[in-house]
Design a protein around this motif. Structure first.
Motif, PDB file in Angstrom:
ATOM      1  N   GLN A 172      44.464 105.197 126.768  1.00 38.05           N
ATOM      2  CA  GLN A 172      43.019 104.972 126.827  1.00 38.05           C
ATOM      3  C   GLN A 172      42.300 106.185 126.259  1.00 38.05           C
ATOM      4  OE1 GLN A 172      41.207 103.852 130.654  1.00 38.05           O
ATOM      5  NE2 GLN A 172      39.569 105.342 130.245  1.00 38.05           N
ATOM      6  N   ALA A 215      34.351 104.701 117.768  1.00 35.37           N
ATOM      7  CA  ALA A 215      34.962 103.689 118.631  1.00 35.37           C
ATOM      8  C   ALA A 215      35.524 102.536 117.802  1.00 35.37           C
ATOM      9  CB  ALA A 215      33.936 103.177 119.633  1.00 35.37           C
ATOM     10  N   ASN A 216      34.770 102.085 116.815  1.00 39.42           N
ATOM     11  CA  ASN A 216      35.225 100.971 115.973  1.00 39.42           C
ATOM     12  C   ASN A 216      36.457 101.343 115.158  1.00 39.42           C
ATOM     13  OD1 ASN A 216      33.156  99.366 116.921  1.00 39.42           O
ATOM     14  ND2 ASN A 216      31.836  99.665 115.127  1.00 39.42           N
ATOM     15  N   THR A 228      39.399 101.398 117.588  1.00 36.72           N
ATOM     16  CA  THR A 228      39.688 100.030 118.049  1.00 36.72           C
ATOM     17  C   THR A 228      40.367  99.214 116.954  1.00 36.72           C
ATOM     18  OG1 THR A 228      37.797 100.095 119.572  1.00 36.72           O
ATOM     19  CG2 THR A 228      38.697  97.932 119.011  1.00 36.72           C
ATOM     20  N   ASN A 268      42.866 101.664 122.528  1.00 36.34           N
ATOM     21  CA  ASN A 268      42.053 101.187 123.633  1.00 36.34           C
ATOM     22  C   ASN A 268      40.913 102.167 123.877  1.00 36.34           C
ATOM     23  OD1 ASN A 268      41.063 100.023 125.981  1.00 36.34           O
ATOM     24  ND2 ASN A 268      42.597 100.995 127.292  1.00 36.34           N
ATOM     25  N   VAL A 269      39.666 101.745 123.580  1.00 36.64           N
ATOM     26  CA  VAL A 269      38.495 102.617 123.735  1.00 36.64           C
ATOM     27  C   VAL A 269      37.511 101.932 124.693  1.00 36.64           C
ATOM     28  CG1 VAL A 269      36.717 103.949 122.544  1.00 36.64           C
ATOM     29  CG2 VAL A 269      38.838 103.367 121.347  1.00 36.64           C
ATOM     30  N   PRO A 270      37.729 102.070 125.991  1.00 37.67           N
ATOM     31  CA  PRO A 270      36.896 101.353 126.953  1.00 37.67           C
ATOM     32  C   PRO A 270      35.523 101.966 127.197  1.00 37.67           C
ATOM     33  CG  PRO A 270      38.512 102.664 128.115  1.00 37.67           C
ATOM     34  CD  PRO A 270      38.810 102.823 126.652  1.00 37.67           C
ATOM     35  N   THR A 328      32.384 104.876 125.934  1.00 36.72           N
ATOM     36  CA  THR A 328      31.750 105.870 125.068  1.00 36.72           C
ATOM     37  C   THR A 328      30.531 106.408 125.800  1.00 36.72           C
ATOM     38  OG1 THR A 328      30.321 104.253 123.955  1.00 36.72           O
ATOM     39  CG2 THR A 328      32.503 104.670 122.972  1.00 36.72           C
TER      40      THR A 328
END
Length: 285
Positions: free
Chosen positions: A194, A215-216, A219, A224-226, A228
């Motif tokens: 994560q 984040a994009n 991803t 896994n970038v839950p 920000t």
């Protein structure tokens, strides 16, 4: 030559943790591991040459004895280092790395490390060296010099080993920080973990777009970038608070370019950040 993980072994309180994180990195990267011990020329000088002083009459025998003592001290230092390397090899073997290499050098620690960076993928070092005091609170002077000099990622171990699961990337939106994101994408080191993204600064549209890009990018590469976040305040205080609040296992930061993170890492605040951190830091170079 295949790039590999290097781990600095010095017999300090952090040596075991260095071994554990080095073994972890080696296995994550599917690459070999070399344990490096450097007989620092200041702590373990080579036998001195007293030949220029011969002829001082009654002092000649004393000078010979001093030379013999220096030689014996150097031999003992070498043997002690070899024993440390063997103990470290057993440690990483128990961690799952069966065939770690051992390397012993004599000279300046930073110079010896830089000499090896041609085939170095990641360097693992402890927060504190063998000659430092106040375990857990101070940062070794060698570590600061390595951070400023080496052009390879540096994993600074601290505390006891815990396989990272939750990672914080301290992102500032700069071009060099974006390169850090791209380096993560191209490396298996943190795959499957994560990764939270934190930007320290004002909550502006520009910053939101920068964090969204990071984040994009991660991803899209399967990371896994839950979470920000954009938070205002002093860099070190905000990052430390986030790590503690969200129970992060690893902090990733850049140390290049001319961004706030760069100024923060290579300036006087470097010591403060590493000293306060209770989790390991992966410093990208």
């Amino acid at each position: 030559m295949t790039e590999q993980v290097y781990a600095c072994i010095d017999g300090s309180v952090s040596t075991r943790t260095v071994c554990d994180y080095a073994a972890w990195a080696s296995q994550r990267l599917s690459t070999s591991l070399t344990l490096l011990h450097v007989l620092d020329k200041e702590s373990y000088p080579v036998a001195a040459d007293y030949s220029g002083n011969i002829g001082l009459g009654s002092q000649e025998q004393l000078l010979k004895q001093l030379a013999a003592l220096d030689e014996e001290r150097a031999k003992l230092a070498i043997q002690h280092g070899l024993h440390m390397l063997e103990a470290a090899r057993e440690r990483v073997k128990s961690d799952g790395v069966a065939n770690a290499g051992c390397m012993q050098r004599h000279g300046d620690l930073v110079d010896c490390i830089v000499e090896q960076q041609g085939d170095m993928r990641v360097l693992v070092m402890g927060k504190q060296g063998a000659g430092e005091t106040h375990p857990g609170r101070q940062v070794g002077t060698h570590l600061e010099s390595v951070i400023r000099t080496l052009h390879r990622p540096i994993l600074v171990s601290t505390g006891t080993f815990k396989a990272p699961e939750r990672v914080l990337f301290a992102f500032d939106g700069s071009q060099t920080s974006r390169k850090g994101i791209e380096r993560l994408v191209s490396s298996p080191l943190l795959t499957g973990l994560q990764i939270d993204i934190l930007l320290v600064g004002a909550d502006t549209v520009e910053h939101k777009e920068q964090v969204k890009w990071a984040a994009n990018t991660l991803t899209a590469a399967g990371f896994n970038v839950p979470n920000t976040a954009i938070r205002a305040g002093e860099v070190d205080e905000v990052i430390q608070h986030y790590c503690q609040q969200e129970k992060m296992d690893l902090l990733v930061m850049g140390a290049y370019g001319h961004s706030r993170i760069r100024q923060f890492l290579v300036g006087s605040t470097t010591t403060s950040m590493i000293t306060k951190s209770t989790i390991p830091l992966l410093i990208l170079r």
